[in-house]
Design an enzyme around this catalytic site. Structure first.
Site, PDB file in Angstrom:
ATOM      1  N   CYS A   1     -11.069   2.617   0.616  1.00  0.00           N
ATOM      2  CA  CYS A   1      -9.654   2.983   0.760  1.00  0.00           C
ATOM      3  C   CYS A   1      -9.183   2.214   1.971  1.00  0.00           C
ATOM      4  O   CYS A   1      -9.877   2.193   3.003  1.00  0.00           O
ATOM      5  CB  CYS A   1      -9.512   4.490   0.989  1.00  0.00           C
ATOM      6  SG  CYS A   1      -7.847   4.991   1.486  1.00  0.00           S
ATOM      7  N   THR A   2      -8.043   1.558   1.863  1.00  0.00           N
ATOM      8  CA  THR A   2      -7.632   0.666   2.951  1.00  0.00           C
ATOM      9  C   THR A   2      -7.291   1.417   4.241  1.00  0.00           C
ATOM     10  O   THR A   2      -7.171   0.803   5.296  1.00  0.00           O
ATOM     11  CB  THR A   2      -6.445  -0.222   2.524  1.00  0.00           C
ATOM     12  OG1 THR A   2      -5.420   0.605   1.974  1.00  0.00           O
ATOM     13  CG2 THR A   2      -6.880  -1.252   1.506  1.00  0.00           C
ATOM     14  N   HIS A   3      -7.160   2.730   4.154  1.00  0.00           N
ATOM     15  CA  HIS A   3      -6.966   3.513   5.379  1.00  0.00           C
ATOM     16  C   HIS A   3      -8.269   3.671   6.180  1.00  0.00           C
ATOM     17  O   HIS A   3      -8.233   3.883   7.390  1.00  0.00           O
ATOM     18  CB  HIS A   3      -6.462   4.927   5.042  1.00  0.00           C
ATOM     19  CG  HIS A   3      -4.994   5.008   4.750  1.00  0.00           C
ATOM     20  ND1 HIS A   3      -4.448   4.538   3.583  1.00  0.00           N
ATOM     21  CD2 HIS A   3      -3.970   5.528   5.469  1.00  0.00           C
ATOM     22  CE1 HIS A   3      -3.140   4.770   3.594  1.00  0.00           C
ATOM     23  NE2 HIS A   3      -2.826   5.367   4.726  1.00  0.00           N
TER      24      HIS A   3
ATOM     25  N   TYR B   1      -1.138   8.157  -2.791  1.00  0.00           N
ATOM     26  CA  TYR B   1      -1.330   7.738  -4.183  1.00  0.00           C
ATOM     27  C   TYR B   1      -2.631   8.350  -4.742  1.00  0.00           C
ATOM     28  O   TYR B   1      -2.777   8.540  -5.931  1.00  0.00           O
ATOM     29  CB  TYR B   1      -1.476   6.207  -4.271  1.00  0.00           C
ATOM     30  CG  TYR B   1      -0.194   5.406  -4.181  1.00  0.00           C
ATOM     31  CD1 TYR B   1       1.021   5.981  -3.841  1.00  0.00           C
ATOM     32  CD2 TYR B   1      -0.224   4.030  -4.449  1.00  0.00           C
ATOM     33  CE1 TYR B   1       2.174   5.207  -3.757  1.00  0.00           C
ATOM     34  CE2 TYR B   1       0.918   3.253  -4.380  1.00  0.00           C
ATOM     35  CZ  TYR B   1       2.111   3.838  -4.029  1.00  0.00           C
ATOM     36  OH  TYR B   1       3.245   3.062  -3.959  1.00  0.00           O
ATOM     37  N   GLY B   2      -3.568   8.599  -3.816  1.00  0.00           N
ATOM     38  CA  GLY B   2      -4.939   8.925  -4.214  1.00  0.00           C
ATOM     39  C   GLY B   2      -5.108  10.193  -5.017  1.00  0.00           C
ATOM     40  O   GLY B   2      -6.108  10.366  -5.706  1.00  0.00           O
TER      41      GLY B   2
ATOM     42  N   GLU C   1      -3.110   8.808   8.874  1.00  0.00           N
ATOM     43  CA  GLU C   1      -1.643   8.725   8.995  1.00  0.00           C
ATOM     44  C   GLU C   1      -1.139   9.576  10.168  1.00  0.00           C
ATOM     45  O   GLU C   1      -0.097   9.299  10.746  1.00  0.00           O
ATOM     46  CB  GLU C   1      -0.974   9.166   7.686  1.00  0.00           C
ATOM     47  CG  GLU C   1      -1.186   8.217   6.505  1.00  0.00           C
ATOM     48  CD  GLU C   1      -0.199   7.034   6.474  1.00  0.00           C
ATOM     49  OE1 GLU C   1       0.900   7.145   7.035  1.00  0.00           O
ATOM     50  OE2 GLU C   1      -0.567   5.985   5.895  1.00  0.00           O
TER      51      GLU C   1
ATOM     52  N   CYS D   1      -4.359  -1.643  -1.706  1.00  0.00           N
ATOM     53  CA  CYS D   1      -4.596  -0.215  -1.917  1.00  0.00           C
ATOM     54  C   CYS D   1      -5.664  -0.113  -3.003  1.00  0.00           C
ATOM     55  O   CYS D   1      -5.489  -0.666  -4.098  1.00  0.00           O
ATOM     56  CB  CYS D   1      -3.301   0.439  -2.375  1.00  0.00           C
ATOM     57  SG  CYS D   1      -3.489   2.151  -2.901  1.00  0.00           S
ATOM     58  N   ASN D   2      -6.765   0.553  -2.679  1.00  0.00           N
ATOM     59  CA  ASN D   2      -7.841   0.675  -3.670  1.00  0.00           C
ATOM     60  C   ASN D   2      -7.412   1.503  -4.865  1.00  0.00           C
ATOM     61  O   ASN D   2      -7.752   1.195  -6.005  1.00  0.00           O
ATOM     62  CB  ASN D   2      -9.067   1.325  -3.025  1.00  0.00           C
ATOM     63  CG  ASN D   2      -9.740   0.418  -2.026  1.00  0.00           C
ATOM     64  OD1 ASN D   2     -10.719  -0.241  -2.334  1.00  0.00           O
ATOM     65  ND2 ASN D   2      -9.222   0.365  -0.809  1.00  0.00           N
ATOM     66  N   THR D   3      -6.654   2.560  -4.601  1.00  0.00           N
ATOM     67  CA  THR D   3      -6.208   3.442  -5.683  1.00  0.00           C
ATOM     68  C   THR D   3      -5.353   2.652  -6.671  1.00  0.00           C
ATOM     69  O   THR D   3      -5.536   2.747  -7.896  1.00  0.00           O
ATOM     70  CB  THR D   3      -5.384   4.616  -5.102  1.00  0.00           C
ATOM     71  OG1 THR D   3      -6.085   5.163  -3.988  1.00  0.00           O
ATOM     72  CG2 THR D   3      -5.134   5.672  -6.146  1.00  0.00           C
TER      73      THR D   3
ATOM     74  N   ASP E   1       0.886  -1.181   0.000  1.00  0.00           N
ATOM     75  CA  ASP E   1       0.000   0.000   0.000  1.00  0.00           C
ATOM     76  C   ASP E   1       0.917   1.222   0.000  1.00  0.00           C
ATOM     77  O   ASP E   1       2.136   1.100   0.146  1.00  0.00           O
ATOM     78  CB  ASP E   1      -0.893  -0.008   1.262  1.00  0.00           C
ATOM     79  CG  ASP E   1      -1.810   1.213   1.337  1.00  0.00           C
ATOM     80  OD1 ASP E   1      -2.422   1.568   0.315  1.00  0.00           O
ATOM     81  OD2 ASP E   1      -1.916   1.832   2.418  1.00  0.00           O
ATOM     82  N   SER E   2       0.307   2.401  -0.110  1.00  0.00           N
ATOM     83  CA  SER E   2       1.096   3.628  -0.067  1.00  0.00           C
ATOM     84  C   SER E   2       1.610   3.928   1.346  1.00  0.00           C
ATOM     85  O   SER E   2       2.562   4.671   1.518  1.00  0.00           O
ATOM     86  CB  SER E   2       0.236   4.804  -0.537  1.00  0.00           C
ATOM     87  OG  SER E   2      -0.920   4.896   0.274  1.00  0.00           O
TER      88      SER E   2
HETATM   89  N1  DGL Z   1      -4.794   3.283   1.088  1.00  0.00           N
HETATM   90  C1  DGL Z   1      -4.875   3.659  -0.280  1.00  0.00           C
HETATM   91  C2  DGL Z   1      -6.176   3.202  -0.892  1.00  0.00           C
HETATM   92  O1  DGL Z   1      -6.710   2.193  -0.503  1.00  0.00           O
HETATM   93  C3  DGL Z   1      -4.581   5.040  -0.705  1.00  0.00           C
HETATM   94  C4  DGL Z   1      -4.122   6.091   0.199  1.00  0.00           C
HETATM   95  C5  DGL Z   1      -3.370   7.128  -0.582  1.00  0.00           C
HETATM   96  O2  DGL Z   1      -3.980   8.079  -1.077  1.00  0.00           O
HETATM   97  O3  DGL Z   1      -2.173   6.937  -0.708  1.00  0.00           O
HETATM   98  O4  DGL Z   1      -6.685   3.817  -1.800  1.00  0.00           O
END
Ligand code: DGL
Length: 267
Positions: free
Chosen positions: A184-186, A42-43, A152, A73-75, A10-11
């Protein structure tokens, strides 16, 4: 049986929500985790850049001899799953399809909300995947750009998180959705806050749960499950220190994290 580890990337620390589910479903498996903390988020980035970063992450995981990689990571799943599948000779699991399947099965009134990064929402990956399961479902989506830095920063259960969630989720509440995908995994780290804002009648879907089941299914069907009677170990790698990866991530996983810093540009 294949004793090699499962790779997860993931990011940042969001992918640890997938690691947590993998630990529950596949306790004997070793895991190599990479958080691209030098280049988070990443988003907000272009598809091309996310494909480049994801490819480097997969190459790093391959250097650790993984038997399968989870794009936690969904993105990255939304923009690079097809590319990575066509490029690497390695079983890959993304989080979008498992999340979409779970949401389509959970909704009773056929109104599903999806929240994610702007990259994920822009890609339309979730509406497409949900409608592929059931075309009658209406999907309402909303980017929540500030959620990742809030997580974060370790501010998931604060007044700031609540006010931010209220503002982002207002429109979805008006659509009377009964199911909300944490795309989003966060975001599962914000589950309490999001659930408080949406109310008890809205079911929250954490795609990590179905993702872990998918990994289990693939390993079982290919005879690659680690069947040793032991507790798997996890190695953590990041591309930069300075974020709260070890403290916040460790608190979330309920275990101490010692991450090693690597130069991802070499991969
Ligand atoms: N955790 C990531 C996701 O699932 C992205 C977070 C990011 O923007 O880096 O999309």
């Amino acid at each position: 049986m294949d004793k090699r580890p499962i790779g997860v990337f993931d990011s940042g620390l969001g992918g640890l929500t997938v690691v947590k589910e993998l630990m529950k479903e596949l306790p004997a498996e070793d895991i190599v985790y990479f958080g691209d903390t030098a280049r988070i988020p990443y988003g907000t980035r272009s598809r091309e850049i996310v494909i480049k970063y994801s490819s480097q992450s997969v190459r790093f995981l391959l250097s650790k001899n993984v038997k399968l990689a989870v794009i936690a990571c969904n993105t990255a799943s939304a923009s690079s799953f097809e590319y990575l599948k066509n490029t690497f000779d390695l079983p890959l699991v993304g989080v979008i399809q498992p999340g979409a399947q779970a949401a389509a099965e959970a909704t009773r009134n056929g109104k599903v909300g999806v929240i994610g990064t702007s990259g994920t929402i822009r890609s339309r990956a979730y509406p497409n995947a949900i409608k592929a399961v059931n075309p009658d479902i209406s999907v309402y989506d909303q980017p929540c750009t500030l959620f990742v830095p809030i997580v974060e920063e370790g501010w998931s259960n604060t007044e700031i998180a609540r006010l931010t969630a209220e503002r982002y989720l207002k429109g979805l509440k008006q659509h009377e959705i009964d199911t909300l995908v944490l795309g989003c995994t966060h975001y599962p780290l914000l589950e309490n806050t999001i659930s408080h804002v949406m109310g008890p009648d809205v079911r929250l879907i954490n795609p990590a749960v179905n993702t872990a089941l998918k990994v289990k299914e693939i390993l079982e069907n290919s005879g690659r499950l680690n069947q040793e009677k032991k507790q798997g170990k996890i190695e953590f790698y990041v591309s930069d220190f300075g974020q709260g990866f070890q403290t916040i991530g460790g608190r979330f996983l309920g275990t101490e994290i010692h991450a090693e810093c690597i130069d991802i540009e070499q991969y």
